[in-house]
Design a protein around this motif. Structure first.
Motif, PDB file in Angstrom:
ATOM      1  N   UNK A   6       0.630  -0.788   0.453  1.00  6.61           N
ATOM      2  CA  UNK A   6       0.378   0.018   0.300  1.00  6.61           C
ATOM      3  C   UNK A   6       0.878   1.523  -0.147  1.00  6.61           C
ATOM      4  N   UNK A   7      -0.167   2.553  -0.504  1.00  7.28           N
ATOM      5  CA  UNK A   7       1.364   3.483  -0.145  1.00  7.28           C
ATOM      6  C   UNK A   7       2.024   3.487   1.292  1.00  7.28           C
ATOM      7  N   UNK A   8       0.817   3.464   1.821  1.00  2.91           N
ATOM      8  CA  UNK A   8       1.707   4.090   3.668  1.00  2.91           C
ATOM      9  C   UNK A   8       1.158   2.612   4.446  1.00  2.91           C
ATOM     10  N   UNK A   9       2.085   2.308   4.831  1.00  2.00           N
ATOM     11  CA  UNK A   9       2.001   1.344   5.854  1.00  2.00           C
ATOM     12  C   UNK A   9       3.346   1.249   6.512  1.00  2.00           C
ATOM     13  N   UNK A  10       4.204   0.222   7.695  1.00  2.00           N
ATOM     14  CA  UNK A  10       5.107   0.379   9.227  1.00  2.00           C
ATOM     15  C   UNK A  10       6.248  -0.501   8.442  1.00  2.00           C
ATOM     16  N   UNK A  11       7.002  -0.127   8.483  1.00  2.00           N
ATOM     17  CA  UNK A  11       8.153  -0.852   7.866  1.00  2.00           C
ATOM     18  C   UNK A  11       9.417  -1.157   9.340  1.00  2.00           C
ATOM     19  N   UNK A  12       9.648  -2.568   9.238  1.00  2.00           N
ATOM     20  CA  UNK A  12      10.626  -2.486  11.314  1.00  2.00           C
ATOM     21  C   UNK A  12      11.581  -2.930  10.167  1.00  2.00           C
ATOM     22  N   UNK A  13      12.857  -2.158  10.211  1.00  2.00           N
ATOM     23  CA  UNK A  13      14.206  -2.876  10.071  1.00  2.00           C
ATOM     24  C   UNK A  13      14.778  -3.014  11.069  1.00  2.00           C
ATOM     25  N   UNK A  43      30.252  -1.621  17.004  1.00  2.00           N
ATOM     26  CA  UNK A  43      30.105  -0.599  15.652  1.00  2.00           C
ATOM     27  C   UNK A  43      30.302  -0.423  15.136  1.00  2.00           C
ATOM     28  N   UNK A  44      29.175  -1.095  14.278  1.00  2.00           N
ATOM     29  CA  UNK A  44      28.168  -1.420  13.150  1.00  2.00           C
ATOM     30  C   UNK A  44      28.051  -0.300  11.938  1.00  2.00           C
ATOM     31  N   UNK A  45      29.126   0.070  10.931  1.00  2.00           N
ATOM     32  CA  UNK A  45      28.375   0.976   9.770  1.00  2.00           C
ATOM     33  C   UNK A  45      27.393   0.518   9.118  1.00  2.00           C
ATOM     34  N   UNK A  46      26.896  -0.765   9.544  1.00  2.00           N
ATOM     35  CA  UNK A  46      25.472  -1.473   8.724  1.00  2.00           C
ATOM     36  C   UNK A  46      25.537  -2.952   9.271  1.00  2.00           C
ATOM     37  N   UNK A  47      24.447  -3.088   8.955  1.00  2.00           N
ATOM     38  CA  UNK A  47      23.954  -4.698   9.988  1.00  2.00           C
ATOM     39  C   UNK A  47      23.127  -5.059   8.860  1.00  2.00           C
ATOM     40  N   UNK A  48      23.293  -5.747   8.766  1.00  2.00           N
ATOM     41  CA  UNK A  48      21.434  -7.452   8.004  1.00  2.00           C
ATOM     42  C   UNK A  48      20.676  -6.845   9.223  1.00  2.00           C
ATOM     43  N   UNK A  49      18.735  -6.812   8.604  1.00  2.00           N
ATOM     44  CA  UNK A  49      18.024  -6.814   9.016  1.00  2.00           C
ATOM     45  C   UNK A  49      17.364  -7.407   8.019  1.00  2.00           C
ATOM     46  N   UNK A  50      16.174  -8.324   9.396  1.00  2.00           N
ATOM     47  CA  UNK A  50      14.489  -9.011   9.206  1.00  2.00           C
ATOM     48  C   UNK A  50      13.408  -7.766   8.635  1.00  2.00           C
ATOM     49  N   UNK A  51      13.327  -7.128   7.761  1.00  2.00           N
ATOM     50  CA  UNK A  51      12.678  -6.401   7.267  1.00  2.00           C
ATOM     51  C   UNK A  51      11.546  -6.366   7.154  1.00  2.00           C
ATOM     52  N   UNK A  52      10.287  -6.106   7.623  1.00  2.00           N
ATOM     53  CA  UNK A  52       8.962  -6.060   7.649  1.00  2.00           C
ATOM     54  C   UNK A  52       7.936  -5.817   7.755  1.00  2.00           C
ATOM     55  N   UNK A  53       7.243  -5.717   6.796  1.00  2.26           N
ATOM     56  CA  UNK A  53       5.973  -4.299   6.528  1.00  2.26           C
ATOM     57  C   UNK A  53       4.809  -4.757   7.377  1.00  2.26           C
TER      58      UNK A  53
END
Length: 218
Positions: free
Chosen positions: A191-198, A205-215
């Motif tokens: 949908x045009x709007x939703x809540x994203x959990x990432x 010292x993380x410059x990035x990290x894997x996520x379980x991305x869930x809408x």
């Protein structure tokens, strides 16, 4: 209702050129050791992941400097698929009212359809945002999530001479502390709007990290 927007982490999976390879092997088993344990080796930008400002900014925050609530994101969705190889996604593709109104978004999730090329050489020649599009996102105080390896062009033998060098969109967004989520998948029909959990893994010292991305969908 929830929808998983993440790629599975597995041995030999696609990574950004030059990043650590991903290997997963059995370190212990129930039959031999009484408990099963996997030996996992990967880089901080493996699979579906979130970038920290320190990824491109010398004095940028690491992920552990951010409150965990910052990874619950009010998302706006735009579908620009299908895209051609190395297609430039400019300001015209972005919502006109981005950053205005009473309900601004934290992140714009852009579907290019290029996740269908995941784990192939074609995935490297993905569409990308133009610096002007990055500027508009920056001015709207809005991050970006993509179903590509990178919101900037990834260097390959097919790169054009007129493509921007470096990571201009990364610098515009991460320099302002705005989120970038890469390698999303399963975006069609959101949908045009939703809540994203990432939520990122809690790495030091993380410059990035894997996520379980869930809408989260209504």
């Amino acid at each position: 209702m929830y929808r998983d927007l993440s790629h599975r982490i597995e041995t030999g999976m696609q990574t950004y050129p030059g990043d650590p390879e991903v290997t997963i092997s059995q370190a212990a088993t129930v039959s031999d050791d009484g408990a099963a344990v996997l030996d996992v080796h990967c880089g901080s930008h493996t699979g579906t992941h979130v970038d920290a400002p320190s990824h491109t900014e010398p004095d940028g925050d690491d992920l552990e400097d951010r409150d965990v609530g910052e990874f619950v994101l009010e998302a706006r969705f735009v579908d620009v698929a299908p895209c051609s190889p190395r297609e430039r996604i400019g300001p015209d593709a972005l919502p006109d009212d981005l950053g205005t109104g009473t309900d601004p978004a934290d992140i714009l999730v852009i579907r290019t359809g290029y996740d269908e090329h995941w784990s192939t050489d074609n995935y490297l020649d993905h569409p990308h945002l133009t610096p002007d599009a990055g500027r508009i996102l920056h001015e709207a105080d809005c991050g970006v999530g993509t179903d590509t390896l990178n919101p900037d062009p990834t260097p390959t033998t097919n790169a054009g001479d007129d493509e921007p060098e470096g990571f201009p969109v990364h610098r515009q967004l991460l320099g302002a502390g705005l989120p970038i989520v890469e390698n999303l998948t399963n975006l069609e029909g959101l949908p045009e709007r939703f809540l994203l959990y990432a939520f990122p893994l809690s790495l030091a010292d993380a410059d990035g990290a894997p996520v379980r991305a869930v809408a989260e969908l209504e």
